[in-house]
Design a protein around this motif. Structure first.
Motif, PDB file in Angstrom:
ATOM      1  N   TYR A  19       0.835  -1.207   0.000  1.00 48.03           N
ATOM      2  CA  TYR A  19       0.000   0.000   0.000  1.00 48.03           C
ATOM      3  C   TYR A  19       0.865   1.250   0.000  1.00 48.03           C
ATOM      4  O   TYR A  19       0.605   2.197  -0.759  1.00 48.03           O
ATOM      5  CB  TYR A  19      -0.944   0.003   1.205  1.00 48.03           C
ATOM      6  CG  TYR A  19      -1.764   1.262   1.287  1.00 48.03           C
ATOM      7  CD1 TYR A  19      -2.923   1.393   0.529  1.00 48.03           C
ATOM      8  CD2 TYR A  19      -1.383   2.326   2.097  1.00 48.03           C
ATOM      9  CE1 TYR A  19      -3.674   2.562   0.574  1.00 48.03           C
ATOM     10  CE2 TYR A  19      -2.129   3.491   2.142  1.00 48.03           C
ATOM     11  CZ  TYR A  19      -3.268   3.599   1.389  1.00 48.03           C
ATOM     12  OH  TYR A  19      -4.008   4.754   1.436  1.00 48.03           O
ATOM     13  N   THR A  23       0.719   3.822  -3.192  1.00 45.81           N
ATOM     14  CA  THR A  23       0.243   5.193  -2.982  1.00 45.81           C
ATOM     15  C   THR A  23       1.397   6.189  -3.012  1.00 45.81           C
ATOM     16  O   THR A  23       1.200   7.342  -3.374  1.00 45.81           O
ATOM     17  CB  THR A  23      -0.542   5.324  -1.667  1.00 45.81           C
ATOM     18  OG1 THR A  23       0.275   4.893  -0.576  1.00 45.81           O
ATOM     19  CG2 THR A  23      -1.838   4.525  -1.718  1.00 45.81           C
ATOM     20  N   PHE A  26       1.811   6.961  -6.540  1.00 47.11           N
ATOM     21  CA  PHE A  26       0.689   7.826  -6.922  1.00 47.11           C
ATOM     22  C   PHE A  26       0.951   9.272  -6.504  1.00 47.11           C
ATOM     23  O   PHE A  26       0.746  10.202  -7.284  1.00 47.11           O
ATOM     24  CB  PHE A  26      -0.600   7.305  -6.282  1.00 47.11           C
ATOM     25  CG  PHE A  26      -1.817   8.111  -6.607  1.00 47.11           C
ATOM     26  CD1 PHE A  26      -2.442   7.981  -7.843  1.00 47.11           C
ATOM     27  CD2 PHE A  26      -2.346   8.995  -5.689  1.00 47.11           C
ATOM     28  CE1 PHE A  26      -3.562   8.716  -8.144  1.00 47.11           C
ATOM     29  CE2 PHE A  26      -3.464   9.732  -5.982  1.00 47.11           C
ATOM     30  CZ  PHE A  26      -4.070   9.596  -7.223  1.00 47.11           C
ATOM     31  N   HIS A  40       3.728  13.618   2.593  1.00 53.60           N
ATOM     32  CA  HIS A  40       3.198  12.271   2.369  1.00 53.60           C
ATOM     33  C   HIS A  40       4.328  11.296   2.028  1.00 53.60           C
ATOM     34  O   HIS A  40       4.341  10.161   2.517  1.00 53.60           O
ATOM     35  CB  HIS A  40       2.163  12.285   1.239  1.00 53.60           C
ATOM     36  CG  HIS A  40       0.985  13.150   1.528  1.00 53.60           C
ATOM     37  ND1 HIS A  40       0.028  12.824   2.454  1.00 53.60           N
ATOM     38  CD2 HIS A  40       0.613  14.347   1.020  1.00 53.60           C
ATOM     39  CE1 HIS A  40      -0.893  13.772   2.486  1.00 53.60           C
ATOM     40  NE2 HIS A  40      -0.551  14.710   1.633  1.00 53.60           N
ATOM     41  N   ARG A  44       5.763   8.123   4.381  1.00 51.90           N
ATOM     42  CA  ARG A  44       5.888   6.763   3.856  1.00 51.90           C
ATOM     43  C   ARG A  44       7.279   6.195   4.120  1.00 51.90           C
ATOM     44  O   ARG A  44       7.422   5.032   4.484  1.00 51.90           O
ATOM     45  CB  ARG A  44       5.589   6.737   2.363  1.00 51.90           C
ATOM     46  CG  ARG A  44       4.129   6.648   2.118  1.00 51.90           C
ATOM     47  CD  ARG A  44       3.770   6.935   0.686  1.00 51.90           C
ATOM     48  NE  ARG A  44       2.357   6.763   0.488  1.00 51.90           N
ATOM     49  CZ  ARG A  44       1.426   7.526   1.024  1.00 51.90           C
ATOM     50  NH1 ARG A  44       1.754   8.527   1.803  1.00 51.90           N
ATOM     51  NH2 ARG A  44       0.147   7.308   0.808  1.00 51.90           N
ATOM     52  N   THR A  86      -6.456   9.718   2.727  1.00 52.40           N
ATOM     53  CA  THR A  86      -7.203   9.323   1.528  1.00 52.40           C
ATOM     54  C   THR A  86      -7.992  10.495   0.957  1.00 52.40           C
ATOM     55  O   THR A  86      -8.250  10.524  -0.243  1.00 52.40           O
ATOM     56  CB  THR A  86      -8.163   8.152   1.819  1.00 52.40           C
ATOM     57  OG1 THR A  86      -9.056   8.523   2.859  1.00 52.40           O
ATOM     58  CG2 THR A  86      -7.398   6.908   2.195  1.00 52.40           C
ATOM     59  N   LEU A  89      -5.677  12.169  -1.408  1.00 49.14           N
ATOM     60  CA  LEU A  89      -5.465  11.359  -2.602  1.00 49.14           C
ATOM     61  C   LEU A  89      -6.699  11.336  -3.494  1.00 49.14           C
ATOM     62  O   LEU A  89      -6.586  11.317  -4.716  1.00 49.14           O
ATOM     63  CB  LEU A  89      -5.069   9.933  -2.205  1.00 49.14           C
ATOM     64  CG  LEU A  89      -3.788   9.799  -1.380  1.00 49.14           C
ATOM     65  CD1 LEU A  89      -3.506   8.351  -1.066  1.00 49.14           C
ATOM     66  CD2 LEU A  89      -2.612  10.440  -2.076  1.00 49.14           C
ATOM     67  N   ASN A  90      -7.884  11.341  -2.877  1.00 45.28           N
ATOM     68  CA  ASN A  90      -9.123  11.365  -3.664  1.00 45.28           C
ATOM     69  C   ASN A  90      -9.289  12.672  -4.423  1.00 45.28           C
ATOM     70  O   ASN A  90      -9.887  12.700  -5.496  1.00 45.28           O
ATOM     71  CB  ASN A  90     -10.344  11.146  -2.778  1.00 45.28           C
ATOM     72  CG  ASN A  90     -10.481   9.715  -2.326  1.00 45.28           C
ATOM     73  OD1 ASN A  90      -9.976   8.814  -2.969  1.00 45.28           O
ATOM     74  ND2 ASN A  90     -11.154   9.516  -1.220  1.00 45.28           N
TER      75      ASN A  90
END
Length: 110
Positions: A19, A23, A26, A40, A44, A86, A89-90
């Protein structure tokens, strides 16, 4: 000098790593759209380092109570960051995806 080795990860760690990498790619490809994208990506990297550290210590047989607790609890701590993320990201595709779901649900159920 010790050799670098990849520890044996459990299923939760493998899923979390996948994940984070997916992401992360992304976020990296959409850095112009995501506000504070570097936060972000840095989060990570930190999460991946924590997963590696815990798996490595577990593999070395270091059985400390705090390590056992951390290996079970860290996914919940990560979730407290990843779930609200999220929304950011959305917003890459839709600025207000919630209203689209409300309209879709209303069109089905009335």
């Amino acid at each position: 000098m010790k050799r670098f080795s990849i520890p044996q990860f459990n299923a939760v760690e493998v899923a979390t790593i996948c994940y984070l990498l997916i992401t992360g790619a992304f976020v990296g490809f959409n850095y112009q759209v995501i506000e504070n994208f570097w936060v972000h990506l840095l989060a990570r990297l930190l999460m991946l380092a924590i997963i590696y550290f815990i798996a490595k210590k577990r593999e070395n047989g270091i059985a400390k109570p705090i390590l056992a607790f951390l290996s079970e609890a860290y996914p919940l701590v990560f979730l407290s960051y990843l779930y609200p993320e999220t929304d950011a990201l959305n917003n890459v595709f839709y600025q207000n995806v919630d209203m689209a779901f409300v309209f879709f649900e209303y069109s089905i159920f009335g």
